[in-house]
Design a protein around this motif. Sequence first.
Motif, mmCIF file in Angstrom:
data_model
loop_
_atom_site.group_PDB
_atom_site.id
_atom_site.type_symbol
_atom_site.label_atom_id
_atom_site.label_comp_id
_atom_site.label_asym_id
_atom_site.label_seq_id
_atom_site.Cartn_x
_atom_site.Cartn_y
_atom_site.Cartn_z
ATOM 1 N N THR A 391 -15.101 -3.208 8.866
ATOM 2 C CA THR A 391 -14.281 -2.491 9.847
ATOM 3 C C THR A 391 -12.832 -2.853 9.580
ATOM 4 O O THR A 391 -12.486 -4.042 9.490
ATOM 5 C CB THR A 391 -14.671 -2.869 11.281
ATOM 6 O OG1 THR A 391 -16.023 -2.467 11.516
ATOM 7 C CG2 THR A 391 -13.757 -2.165 12.281
ATOM 8 N N TRP A 392 -11.980 -1.823 9.462
ATOM 9 C CA TRP A 392 -10.593 -2.066 9.110
ATOM 10 C C TRP A 392 -9.800 -2.560 10.321
ATOM 11 O O TRP A 392 -9.779 -1.925 11.367
ATOM 12 C CB TRP A 392 -9.953 -0.800 8.545
ATOM 13 C CG TRP A 392 -10.592 -0.321 7.272
ATOM 14 C CD1 TRP A 392 -11.178 0.880 7.045
ATOM 15 C CD2 TRP A 392 -10.701 -1.055 6.048
ATOM 16 N NE1 TRP A 392 -11.659 0.961 5.755
ATOM 17 C CE2 TRP A 392 -11.384 -0.217 5.116
ATOM 18 C CE3 TRP A 392 -10.306 -2.327 5.633
ATOM 19 C CZ2 TRP A 392 -11.662 -0.617 3.815
ATOM 20 C CZ3 TRP A 392 -10.595 -2.725 4.338
ATOM 21 C CH2 TRP A 392 -11.255 -1.877 3.450
ATOM 22 N N ASN A 393 -9.167 -3.711 10.146
ATOM 23 C CA ASN A 393 -8.236 -4.278 11.129
ATOM 24 C C ASN A 393 -7.165 -5.026 10.347
ATOM 25 O O ASN A 393 -7.143 -4.978 9.115
ATOM 26 C CB ASN A 393 -8.958 -5.180 12.132
ATOM 27 C CG ASN A 393 -9.787 -6.262 11.445
ATOM 28 O OD1 ASN A 393 -9.374 -6.818 10.419
ATOM 29 N ND2 ASN A 393 -10.963 -6.565 11.984
ATOM 30 N N ARG A 394 -6.277 -5.713 11.036
ATOM 31 C CA ARG A 394 -5.183 -6.397 10.328
ATOM 32 C C ARG A 394 -5.730 -7.385 9.297
ATOM 33 O O ARG A 394 -5.212 -7.494 8.187
ATOM 34 C CB ARG A 394 -4.279 -7.132 11.320
ATOM 35 C CG ARG A 394 -3.349 -6.232 12.114
ATOM 36 C CD ARG A 394 -2.397 -7.081 12.962
ATOM 37 N NE ARG A 394 -1.505 -7.897 12.136
ATOM 38 C CZ ARG A 394 -0.304 -7.519 11.738
ATOM 39 N NH1 ARG A 394 0.158 -6.325 12.062
ATOM 40 N NH2 ARG A 394 0.440 -8.342 11.025
ATOM 41 N N GLU A 395 -6.785 -8.101 9.652
ATOM 42 C CA GLU A 395 -7.312 -9.134 8.771
ATOM 43 C C GLU A 395 -7.984 -8.522 7.538
ATOM 44 O O GLU A 395 -7.773 -8.984 6.406
ATOM 45 C CB GLU A 395 -8.304 -10.026 9.525
ATOM 46 C CG GLU A 395 -7.665 -10.933 10.574
ATOM 47 C CD GLU A 395 -7.178 -10.157 11.794
ATOM 48 O OE1 GLU A 395 -7.750 -9.076 12.108
ATOM 49 O OE2 GLU A 395 -6.215 -10.614 12.441
ATOM 50 N N THR A 396 -8.791 -7.492 7.733
ATOM 51 C CA THR A 396 -9.519 -6.936 6.593
ATOM 52 C C THR A 396 -8.598 -6.128 5.674
ATOM 53 O O THR A 396 -8.778 -6.143 4.452
ATOM 54 C CB THR A 396 -10.695 -6.059 7.067
ATOM 55 O OG1 THR A 396 -10.213 -5.060 7.979
ATOM 56 C CG2 THR A 396 -11.750 -6.908 7.760
ATOM 57 N N VAL A 397 -7.616 -5.429 6.248
ATOM 58 C CA VAL A 397 -6.659 -4.708 5.404
ATOM 59 C C VAL A 397 -5.812 -5.711 4.616
ATOM 60 O O VAL A 397 -5.533 -5.511 3.427
ATOM 61 C CB VAL A 397 -5.777 -3.775 6.246
ATOM 62 C CG1 VAL A 397 -4.669 -3.162 5.383
ATOM 63 C CG2 VAL A 397 -6.616 -2.664 6.861
ATOM 64 N N ALA A 398 -5.392 -6.795 5.275
ATOM 65 C CA ALA A 398 -4.622 -7.827 4.573
ATOM 66 C C ALA A 398 -5.432 -8.437 3.437
ATOM 67 O O ALA A 398 -4.913 -8.674 2.336
ATOM 68 C CB ALA A 398 -4.187 -8.914 5.560
ATOM 69 N N ASP A 399 -6.713 -8.654 3.671
ATOM 70 C CA ASP A 399 -7.568 -9.205 2.623
ATOM 71 C C ASP A 399 -7.681 -8.238 1.453
ATOM 72 O O ASP A 399 -7.665 -8.650 0.277
ATOM 73 C CB ASP A 399 -8.947 -9.498 3.207
ATOM 74 C CG ASP A 399 -9.878 -10.169 2.210
ATOM 75 O OD1 ASP A 399 -9.426 -11.113 1.519
ATOM 76 O OD2 ASP A 399 -11.044 -9.750 2.107
ATOM 77 N N LEU A 400 -7.790 -6.929 1.752
ATOM 78 C CA LEU A 400 -7.892 -5.919 0.702
ATOM 79 C C LEU A 400 -6.695 -5.967 -0.233
ATOM 80 O O LEU A 400 -6.841 -5.901 -1.456
ATOM 81 C CB LEU A 400 -8.015 -4.532 1.327
ATOM 82 C CG LEU A 400 -8.151 -3.360 0.353
ATOM 83 C CD1 LEU A 400 -9.531 -3.358 -0.278
ATOM 84 C CD2 LEU A 400 -7.894 -2.040 1.067
ATOM 85 N N PHE A 401 -5.485 -6.098 0.352
ATOM 86 C CA PHE A 401 -4.285 -6.075 -0.467
ATOM 87 C C PHE A 401 -3.879 -7.450 -0.980
ATOM 88 O O PHE A 401 -2.955 -7.560 -1.773
ATOM 89 C CB PHE A 401 -3.123 -5.453 0.319
ATOM 90 C CG PHE A 401 -3.228 -3.958 0.427
ATOM 91 C CD1 PHE A 401 -2.999 -3.165 -0.678
ATOM 92 C CD2 PHE A 401 -3.593 -3.357 1.614
ATOM 93 C CE1 PHE A 401 -3.102 -1.790 -0.600
ATOM 94 C CE2 PHE A 401 -3.700 -1.985 1.714
ATOM 95 C CZ PHE A 401 -3.469 -1.195 0.601
ATOM 96 N N THR A 402 -4.563 -8.500 -0.551
ATOM 97 C CA THR A 402 -4.312 -9.838 -1.081
ATOM 98 C C THR A 402 -5.204 -10.110 -2.290
ATOM 99 O O THR A 402 -4.734 -10.480 -3.364
ATOM 100 C CB THR A 402 -4.566 -10.899 -0.009
ATOM 101 O OG1 THR A 402 -3.680 -10.676 1.105
ATOM 102 C CG2 THR A 402 -4.314 -12.300 -0.573
ATOM 103 N N ARG A 403 -6.493 -9.881 -2.136
ATOM 104 C CA ARG A 403 -7.423 -10.114 -3.244
ATOM 105 C C ARG A 403 -7.580 -8.905 -4.155
ATOM 106 O O ARG A 403 -7.907 -9.048 -5.327
ATOM 107 C CB ARG A 403 -8.796 -10.528 -2.696
ATOM 108 C CG ARG A 403 -8.809 -11.900 -2.042
ATOM 109 C CD ARG A 403 -10.227 -12.371 -1.854
ATOM 110 N NE ARG A 403 -10.937 -11.615 -0.822
ATOM 111 C CZ ARG A 403 -12.241 -11.356 -0.847
ATOM 112 N NH1 ARG A 403 -12.977 -11.756 -1.882
ATOM 113 N NH2 ARG A 403 -12.819 -10.692 0.139
ATOM 114 N N GLY A 404 -7.347 -7.719 -3.613
ATOM 115 C CA GLY A 404 -7.450 -6.501 -4.403
ATOM 116 C C GLY A 404 -8.768 -5.776 -4.165
ATOM 117 O O GLY A 404 -9.795 -6.405 -3.894
ATOM 118 N N PRO A 405 -8.753 -4.437 -4.267
ATOM 119 C CA PRO A 405 -9.983 -3.660 -4.065
ATOM 120 C C PRO A 405 -11.107 -4.038 -5.018
ATOM 121 O O PRO A 405 -12.283 -3.941 -4.658
ATOM 122 C CB PRO A 405 -9.519 -2.216 -4.301
ATOM 123 C CG PRO A 405 -8.052 -2.230 -4.080
ATOM 124 C CD PRO A 405 -7.590 -3.581 -4.523
#
Length: 437
Positions: A391-405
Motif C-alpha cells: 500500500t502506497w504511503n510516505r514510507e513505502t514510496v520513500a523506500d521505492l525511491f531509496t532502494r529502487g524499483p
Amino acid sequence: MRAILILLSLLLPLRQAPAQAQAQAQAQAQEAVHGGPVRALAVAADGALASAGFDQSMILWDAAGGRARAVVRWHAGAVNALAALPGGMVASAGEDGRVALWPSRPGAQPLRVLEGHGAPIVALAASGALIASAAWDGTARVWDLAGGLPPRVLEGHQGNVNAVVFGADGVVVTAGFDGTLRAWPEGEPPRTLAEFGLPQNTLALLPGGALAAGGADGVVRIVSADGGVRELQAGTRPIVALAASPDGAVLAAGSIGGSVALWDVATGRLRHRLEGPGLPVWSVAFAPDGRTLWTGGADRRVRRWDAATGRPMGPLGGPLGGPLGGEMEAAPASGFDPHGARVFRACSACHALTPEGGNMAGPHLHGLFGRRMGSVAGYEYSERLARGDITWNRETVADLFTRGPDEVTPGTKMPVQTVGNAEDLAALLRFLEQATR
C-alpha cells in the motif's frame, strides 16, 4: 539490392492489414507524441525515422515535416529496440520478448513475428537479411529472414545481454551486464574481445573495425581491431545510448544523467555537449548525411540537433499534454511544493497526476497515498505489481525511491530511478501528497 528482394519476396505474400486499420493509424498520428520515455530510434538509408518508447508504441515520422505519419501499438510492453531494414521496413522488439517486422506503411499487425527469447529484448541490429537481438534472458539470437531456419542462439554472457552490433566483418558482437564484449563467428567458438569488470550497456561500430562501448561508470571505451582500448570520460552517470556518424568521424553518447556528448573519434576531443535533451537520454541516431542528430529521452520527445554546432533544431510531433499542462513545465500549479515539482519532472514522462491525464507509460497517480499497488483500472501491470501486496504511503514510496524499483518490486516495468538526496526525496513526497489528492 539482393537483401531487399529477399525480404520483399519473403514478406509481401503475407496478409496485409485492412485498409480501415491503416486509415485509423494515420488519423492517430496527426498530433502524435510518445506517452512515455523514447527508448529507441532507427534511421533508414533514405532518412526515414522511427521511434519507440515505454508507452508500448512505435511512431514512424515525416522528419522533414516534423509530424508523425503512423503510430503502431502492438507490443505487450515497452518497445526497447528498433532496426531499419532494407526496403524501408522496420524491426521492433521489446519487453514481450518478440521481434516484429513492419512494412514502410504499417497496419495494425506486423508482417512477421520472431519469437524465442524468454525475457525483454533490449537491442537489435540488422545486416541484409540477418537480424540480431540481445535480451535479458542471457542470450543473443541471429535470425536469417531468408533461410527459414531456427535462429542461432548465442550463449555465454553471465547475465543480461545489453547490446548487439554486426562488426565490420559481419560477425555479431555483443556487450553484457558481465562487463564483457564478445564476438560470435559462425561455426567457431566465441571470442572475448574485452573485459571491463562492470556492466556495458550499448555498442556502436566505428571505422577500421573498432567498437565503442558505453559503460555503467559513464565511460565510453573504444576498442580497436587489435585489442587496444581508449577511454572517453563522458561523465559519471551510465552511458545508455551510442551512435556513430555515417563517416565514423563523430560519436554521440547519451546518458542516464540527461547529457549527450559529441566526440571526435580520431582525437578523442569533445566537440559539443548538448543542452537540454531530456532526463535521461535513452537513444541517439544520426541522419544519413551526418548533419542531423536525433535524440530521444524521458521528456517523451524526439529532438533534432545540428551535429556540427550542437544547436537544437526543435522537437517532432504536437504539443505535450503534461500532467501539469504544457511541455514538461518548470513551474508547478499554485500551492504545490516547487522543489518537489522539479524533482517530479523525471516521473512526469510516465505518470499523469490526475485521472483526466489517463494512464501513460505508467498508471496515473491520482489517489496514490492509501492506494494498493496494482489497483488502477485499465492499466496492464507487470505480474509483480499486480500482486497488490504493498500500500502506497510516505514510507513505502520513500523506500521505492531509496532502494529502487528493481529492489522493492523486482520484475516491474518501471525504469530504475532512485532519489539519493534526502532533501529532494522529502520534497518529492510533499509534492505527491499535494498533487495526487
